[in-house]
Design a protein around this motif. Sequence first.
Motif, short mmCIF file in Angstrom:
data_model
loop_
_atom_site.label_atom_id
_atom_site.label_comp_id
_atom_site.label_asym_id
_atom_site.label_seq_id
_atom_site.Cartn_x
_atom_site.Cartn_y
_atom_site.Cartn_z
N ALA A 98 11.75 19.02 6.88
CA ALA A 98 11.77 17.79 6.10
C ALA A 98 12.18 16.58 6.94
O ALA A 98 11.59 15.49 6.81
CB ALA A 98 12.71 17.95 4.91
N ARG A 99 13.20 16.74 7.79
CA ARG A 99 13.65 15.60 8.60
C ARG A 99 12.55 15.14 9.55
O ARG A 99 12.25 13.94 9.64
CB ARG A 99 14.91 15.97 9.38
N LEU A 100 11.93 16.08 10.24
CA LEU A 100 10.88 15.71 11.18
C LEU A 100 9.67 15.14 10.44
O LEU A 100 9.03 14.21 10.93
CB LEU A 100 10.48 16.92 12.03
N ARG A 101 9.37 15.67 9.26
CA ARG A 101 8.27 15.10 8.47
C ARG A 101 8.54 13.63 8.14
O ARG A 101 7.64 12.79 8.22
CB ARG A 101 8.06 15.89 7.17
N SER A 102 9.77 13.32 7.78
CA SER A 102 10.12 11.94 7.48
C SER A 102 9.96 11.06 8.72
O SER A 102 9.42 9.94 8.65
CB SER A 102 11.56 11.84 6.98
N GLN A 103 10.43 11.56 9.85
CA GLN A 103 10.33 10.78 11.09
C GLN A 103 8.88 10.55 11.49
O GLN A 103 8.49 9.43 11.85
CB GLN A 103 11.09 11.49 12.20
N LEU A 104 8.07 11.61 11.42
CA LEU A 104 6.67 11.48 11.78
C LEU A 104 5.93 10.58 10.78
O LEU A 104 5.06 9.80 11.17
CB LEU A 104 6.01 12.85 11.85
N GLY A 105 6.29 10.69 9.51
CA GLY A 105 5.67 9.85 8.50
C GLY A 105 5.95 8.37 8.75
O GLY A 105 5.07 7.51 8.60
N PHE A 106 7.19 8.07 9.14
CA PHE A 106 7.55 6.69 9.47
C PHE A 106 6.75 6.21 10.68
O PHE A 106 6.23 5.07 10.68
CB PHE A 106 9.05 6.60 9.77
N LEU A 107 6.62 7.05 11.69
CA LEU A 107 5.88 6.65 12.89
C LEU A 107 4.39 6.46 12.59
O LEU A 107 3.75 5.56 13.16
CB LEU A 107 6.07 7.70 13.99
N PRO A 148 -0.94 14.41 3.61
CA PRO A 148 0.45 14.82 3.85
C PRO A 148 0.58 15.76 5.05
O PRO A 148 -0.31 16.56 5.35
CB PRO A 148 0.83 15.55 2.55
N LEU A 149 1.69 15.62 5.74
CA LEU A 149 2.00 16.51 6.85
C LEU A 149 2.31 17.91 6.31
O LEU A 149 2.78 18.05 5.19
CB LEU A 149 3.19 15.97 7.64
N PRO A 150 2.05 18.95 7.10
CA PRO A 150 2.26 20.32 6.62
C PRO A 150 3.71 20.59 6.23
O PRO A 150 4.64 20.15 6.90
CB PRO A 150 1.85 21.18 7.83
N ASP A 151 3.91 21.33 5.15
CA ASP A 151 5.25 21.69 4.70
C ASP A 151 5.99 22.54 5.72
O ASP A 151 7.23 22.60 5.71
CB ASP A 151 5.18 22.45 3.38
N ALA A 152 5.24 23.21 6.60
CA ALA A 152 5.87 24.06 7.62
C ALA A 152 6.71 23.23 8.59
O ALA A 152 7.61 23.78 9.26
CB ALA A 152 4.81 24.85 8.37
N PRO A 163 0.84 -1.20 0.00
CA PRO A 163 0.00 0.00 0.00
C PRO A 163 0.87 1.25 0.00
O PRO A 163 2.04 1.21 0.38
CB PRO A 163 -0.78 -0.13 1.32
N ARG A 164 0.31 2.33 -0.47
CA ARG A 164 1.03 3.60 -0.41
C ARG A 164 1.18 4.03 1.05
O ARG A 164 0.34 3.69 1.88
CB ARG A 164 0.27 4.68 -1.17
N PRO A 165 2.24 4.77 1.37
CA PRO A 165 2.35 5.29 2.74
C PRO A 165 1.10 6.05 3.15
O PRO A 165 0.48 6.75 2.33
CB PRO A 165 3.57 6.22 2.65
N LEU A 166 0.71 5.91 4.38
CA LEU A 166 -0.52 6.53 4.87
C LEU A 166 -0.53 8.04 4.67
O LEU A 166 -1.57 8.63 4.38
CB LEU A 166 -0.70 6.20 6.35
#
Length: 217
Positions: free
Chosen positions: A19-28, A12-16, A4-7
């Motif tokens: 990028a690093r934290l977005r990746s970490q939160l996306g993984f979690l 998507p998480l806000p661009d604000a 499946p595609r990533p949730l």
Amino acid sequence: MNHPRPLTDDNPLPDAIGARLRSQLGFLIEADRLKTILRQSPLAATDRRENDAEHSWHLAMMVVVLAEHADEPIDVGHTVKLVLVHDLVEIYAGDTPIYHPTMGADQAEREAAAADRLFALLPADQAREIRALWDEFEARETAEARFAKAMDRLQPQLLNWMARGGTWLSPGITADDVRARKAVIGDASAHLWDASKHLIAEGERRGWARPGHTPVQ
């Protein structure tokens, strides 16, 4: 293998957020899928099967409580990391029941492909760190990895005991098959393996596991 595609693709998480934290939160967020992967083991406290997230938490608690029984000194914190990471790949690869006659044939391939895809959601440095933990668990070349694997085999044994057989009663499986699958516990703890053998023997005596021997496939 279809995944499946990533949730977060659908929300998507806000661009604000950096990028690093977005990746970490996306993984979690993606790791939340672990709660949906059902295992074969029955829960002790209620009439349903456990999921992978519950299993991983239980292993972490077991490491903390049972570390004193390790045959070699272990780093408890590092071992907790190993048990928390080891089943994440099942988000994409699915659970492979220990007594299933055929699913284990391509398990390593399925899980390695899942690891490649899942851990790539993290920033590169953390992807390498988490992948190294997963690889360490699989290789069982460290005292921590051996103890982590022992917990992975002991935990469902406790649940099967409480269920008066549980997966021990899978078609075609005998008490000797259970012993063969659980013997890896002895690689990390003679004391826990001795206790494990007592559980199996008593389960066999009570009819919760079939007597006799059928070769494990």
